[in-house]
Design a protein around this motif. Structure first.
Motif, PDB file in Angstrom:
ATOM      1  N   ALA A 149       0.812  -1.223   0.000  1.00  0.00           N
ATOM      2  CA  ALA A 149       0.000   0.000   0.000  1.00  0.00           C
ATOM      3  C   ALA A 149       0.847   1.275   0.000  1.00  0.00           C
ATOM      4  N   ILE A 150       1.813   1.365   0.897  1.00  0.00           N
ATOM      5  CA  ILE A 150       2.633   2.573   0.984  1.00  0.00           C
ATOM      6  C   ILE A 150       3.497   2.718  -0.260  1.00  0.00           C
ATOM      7  N   THR A 151       4.062   1.612  -0.730  1.00  0.00           N
ATOM      8  CA  THR A 151       4.894   1.647  -1.933  1.00  0.00           C
ATOM      9  C   THR A 151       4.104   2.199  -3.127  1.00  0.00           C
ATOM     10  N   ASN A 152       2.918   1.653  -3.343  1.00  0.00           N
ATOM     11  CA  ASN A 152       2.091   2.103  -4.470  1.00  0.00           C
ATOM     12  C   ASN A 152       1.693   3.566  -4.343  1.00  0.00           C
ATOM     13  N   THR A 153       1.392   3.984  -3.098  1.00  0.00           N
ATOM     14  CA  THR A 153       0.982   5.374  -2.862  1.00  0.00           C
ATOM     15  C   THR A 153       2.103   6.351  -3.176  1.00  0.00           C
ATOM     16  N   MET A 154       3.306   6.057  -2.700  1.00  0.00           N
ATOM     17  CA  MET A 154       4.432   6.956  -2.943  1.00  0.00           C
ATOM     18  C   MET A 154       4.810   7.004  -4.423  1.00  0.00           C
ATOM     19  N   LYS A 155       4.748   5.868  -5.107  1.00  0.00           N
ATOM     20  CA  LYS A 155       5.025   5.853  -6.541  1.00  0.00           C
ATOM     21  C   LYS A 155       3.994   6.680  -7.305  1.00  0.00           C
ATOM     22  N   PHE A 156       2.747   6.589  -6.885  1.00  0.00           N
ATOM     23  CA  PHE A 156       1.689   7.364  -7.541  1.00  0.00           C
ATOM     24  C   PHE A 156       1.929   8.856  -7.357  1.00  0.00           C
ATOM     25  N   THR A 224      -3.568   5.837   8.331  1.00  0.00           N
ATOM     26  CA  THR A 224      -4.684   5.366   9.165  1.00  0.00           C
ATOM     27  C   THR A 224      -4.457   5.743  10.619  1.00  0.00           C
ATOM     28  N   ASP A 225      -4.382   7.040  10.849  1.00  0.00           N
ATOM     29  CA  ASP A 225      -4.201   7.589  12.192  1.00  0.00           C
ATOM     30  C   ASP A 225      -5.574   7.924  12.766  1.00  0.00           C
ATOM     31  N   ASN A 226      -5.922   7.305  13.875  1.00  0.00           N
ATOM     32  CA  ASN A 226      -7.269   7.461  14.425  1.00  0.00           C
ATOM     33  C   ASN A 226      -7.598   8.902  14.801  1.00  0.00           C
ATOM     34  N   THR A 227      -6.626   9.614  15.369  1.00  0.00           N
ATOM     35  CA  THR A 227      -6.859  10.993  15.784  1.00  0.00           C
ATOM     36  C   THR A 227      -7.140  11.898  14.589  1.00  0.00           C
ATOM     37  N   VAL A 228      -6.330  11.771  13.557  1.00  0.00           N
ATOM     38  CA  VAL A 228      -6.468  12.629  12.383  1.00  0.00           C
ATOM     39  C   VAL A 228      -7.694  12.255  11.559  1.00  0.00           C
ATOM     40  N   VAL A 229      -7.917  10.957  11.361  1.00  0.00           N
ATOM     41  CA  VAL A 229      -9.055  10.521  10.554  1.00  0.00           C
ATOM     42  C   VAL A 229     -10.380  10.933  11.192  1.00  0.00           C
ATOM     43  N   SER A 230     -10.406  11.006  12.517  1.00  0.00           N
ATOM     44  CA  SER A 230     -11.646  11.424  13.185  1.00  0.00           C
ATOM     45  C   SER A 230     -11.965  12.894  12.912  1.00  0.00           C
ATOM     46  N   ALA A 231     -10.965  13.655  12.454  1.00  0.00           N
ATOM     47  CA  ALA A 231     -11.178  15.074  12.113  1.00  0.00           C
ATOM     48  C   ALA A 231     -10.759  15.331  10.668  1.00  0.00           C
ATOM     49  N   LEU A 232     -10.985  14.362   9.812  1.00  0.00           N
ATOM     50  CA  LEU A 232     -10.470  14.404   8.436  1.00  0.00           C
ATOM     51  C   LEU A 232     -10.982  15.595   7.633  1.00  0.00           C
ATOM     52  N   GLY A 249      -5.252   6.727   3.563  1.00  0.00           N
ATOM     53  CA  GLY A 249      -4.872   5.356   3.861  1.00  0.00           C
ATOM     54  C   GLY A 249      -5.973   4.327   3.721  1.00  0.00           C
ATOM     55  N   GLU A 250      -7.213   4.768   3.547  1.00  0.00           N
ATOM     56  CA  GLU A 250      -8.305   3.796   3.432  1.00  0.00           C
ATOM     57  C   GLU A 250      -9.491   4.424   2.694  1.00  0.00           C
ATOM     58  N   PHE A 251     -10.401   3.551   2.258  1.00  0.00           N
ATOM     59  CA  PHE A 251     -11.461   3.952   1.347  1.00  0.00           C
ATOM     60  C   PHE A 251     -12.478   4.901   1.952  1.00  0.00           C
ATOM     61  N   LEU A 259      -8.359  12.426  -2.022  1.00  0.00           N
ATOM     62  CA  LEU A 259      -8.223  12.226  -3.462  1.00  0.00           C
ATOM     63  C   LEU A 259      -8.253  10.752  -3.851  1.00  0.00           C
ATOM     64  N   ALA A 260      -7.441   9.929  -3.180  1.00  0.00           N
ATOM     65  CA  ALA A 260      -7.340   8.525  -3.584  1.00  0.00           C
ATOM     66  C   ALA A 260      -6.674   7.706  -2.489  1.00  0.00           C
ATOM     67  N   ALA A 261      -6.822   6.389  -2.607  1.00  0.00           N
ATOM     68  CA  ALA A 261      -6.178   5.475  -1.660  1.00  0.00           C
ATOM     69  C   ALA A 261      -5.926   4.131  -2.318  1.00  0.00           C
ATOM     70  N   TYR A 262      -4.780   3.567  -2.008  1.00  0.00           N
ATOM     71  CA  TYR A 262      -4.537   2.154  -2.279  1.00  0.00           C
ATOM     72  C   TYR A 262      -4.927   1.443  -0.988  1.00  0.00           C
ATOM     73  N   GLY A 263      -6.018   0.745  -1.030  1.00  0.00           N
ATOM     74  CA  GLY A 263      -6.481   0.179   0.219  1.00  0.00           C
ATOM     75  C   GLY A 263      -7.413  -1.001   0.075  1.00  0.00           C
ATOM     76  N   PHE A 264      -8.254  -1.149   1.069  1.00  0.00           N
ATOM     77  CA  PHE A 264      -9.129  -2.304   1.236  1.00  0.00           C
ATOM     78  C   PHE A 264     -10.307  -1.845   2.070  1.00  0.00           C
ATOM     79  N   GLU A 265     -11.304  -2.692   2.191  1.00  0.00           N
ATOM     80  CA  GLU A 265     -12.474  -2.355   2.996  1.00  0.00           C
ATOM     81  C   GLU A 265     -12.254  -2.760   4.451  1.00  0.00           C
ATOM     82  N   TYR A 266     -12.466  -1.831   5.370  1.00  0.00           N
ATOM     83  CA  TYR A 266     -12.322  -2.164   6.791  1.00  0.00           C
ATOM     84  C   TYR A 266     -13.359  -3.186   7.235  1.00  0.00           C
ATOM     85  N   PHE A 267     -14.498  -3.189   6.565  1.00  0.00           N
ATOM     86  CA  PHE A 267     -15.497  -4.220   6.857  1.00  0.00           C
ATOM     87  C   PHE A 267     -14.889  -5.600   6.659  1.00  0.00           C
TER      88      PHE A 267
END
Length: 324
Positions: A149-156, A224-232, A249-251, A259-267
């Motif tokens: 995930a991180i590799t693809n994100t940085m390359k993008f 996927t930082d809980n503090t930051v995502v809660s105030a995204l 970091g997630e969908f 803008l975009a994420a290389y990720g997966f469903e948390y469900f």
């Protein structure tokens, strides 16, 4: 003699009925057993909530009758210890820990009650398990970090958006977040790119920390930082106003405006954690014997509206799916 046989057959028949009744009663009792599941979650936000929904669905699909004792730390790490103590005192059958700090607190509180976690990035680094393959102890679960995930994100960011300086807003007190930021920094050493950090302690700090990056970065990556995502929404507004592309970091964060994420469903990772819990509750496995799982699917999701706001043309070769 005939009467003797009749009496014997009558006894056998009666015994068979009694055994059948007992057997039926035992099966009904086993299938109707209600398990008490303790749930600890660091904060309310869509990704963690989706993971919990997935966990519950897995137990429901397996026919597990569960009663949930749900406690939320409301973003305050100091509440985790109290929650862990409460759940252990409640004598629950299993604890579902939804986030790294939640899992660390309950792992410190009990070595006997089975613990299944999800939404954890570095289970070994957080000292939750001995190894991914052989967890040991009473803890196992699913992580929210795909190795690519991180590799693809940085390359993008570099190849498609021409980024050189990546802004990262995160809570340095979260081991989960520190591990991700360090991984990005290490990777960018070989890509002629750099990370500009902005650390926060609470969700109230997020907007100001994001604003501090303006003029220093040409892109952002919100992990996927809980503090930051809660105030995204605070981060999104600052990024969009300043035309800074922000990968996430997630969908769920894409749906909210990233803008975009290389990720997966948390469900999905919650569901997979639930399947592990089912095996434990049924006595088929112990946490020590269930390897920690990584997300099974990785894909690129984009937000067309955000791309339009930033003036980006979405290229066919990106092979992106789009958030609803």
């Amino acid at each position: 003699m005939k009467n003797g046989w009749k009496k014997m057959l009558a006894v056998i028949f009666s015994s068979t009925l009694i055994l059948a009744a007992c057997s039926d009663g035992g099966e009904k009792e086993a299938s109707s057993k209600k398990y008490k599941i303790g749930v600890t979650q660091i904060v309310e936000h869509p990704s963690l909530n989706a993971a919990f929904d997935g966990f519950k669905k897995a137990l429901e699909d397996a026919g597990i009758n569960a009663e949930y004792e749900v406690q939320n730390a409301q973003g305050d790490n100091s509440n985790n210890t109290t929650i862990a103590t409460n759940l252990v005192s409640a004598n629950v059958d299993l604890i579902f820990a939804n986030s790294t700090p939640s899992a660390q607190a309950v792992a410190s509180a009990t070595s006997e009650i089975p613990i299944v976690f999800t939404s954890v990035t570095d289970a070994v680094g957080a000292e939750l398990v001995d190894s991914m393959e052989k967890p040991g102890g009473n803890v196992t679960g699913t992580i929210d970090a795909h190795p690519d995930a991180i590799t693809n994100t940085m390359k993008f960011l570099k190849d498609e958006l021409g980024a050189k300086n990546v802004g990262m807003v995160f809570n340095s007190g979260e081991q989960n977040s520190r591990a991700q930021v360090d991984a990005v920094k290490e990777m960018l050493k070989d890509m002629n790119m750099s990370v500009v950090e902005a650390s926060v302690a609470t969700s109230a700090d997020v907007k100001q920390a994001t604003e501090s990056l303006i003029g220093k970065v040409d892109s952002m990556y919100i992990i996927t930082d809980n503090t930051v995502v809660s105030a995204l929404e605070s981060v999104i507004s600052v990024a969009n106003e300043n035309k800074i592309p922000m990968m996430v970091g997630e969908f769920d964060s894409v749906k909210r405006g990233g803008l975009a994420a290389y990720g997966f469903e948390y469900f999905d990772i919650g569901y997979e954690a639930g399947q592990m819990a089912v095996k434990i509750l049924k006595g088929e496995s112990k946490p020590a014997d269930l390897p920690v799982q990584i997300p099974q699917k990785l894909k690129l999701i984009m937000n067309k509206d955000t791309a339009s706001t930033l003036g980006l043309d979405v290229k066919d070769e990106w092979k992106a799916e789009f958030s609803e």
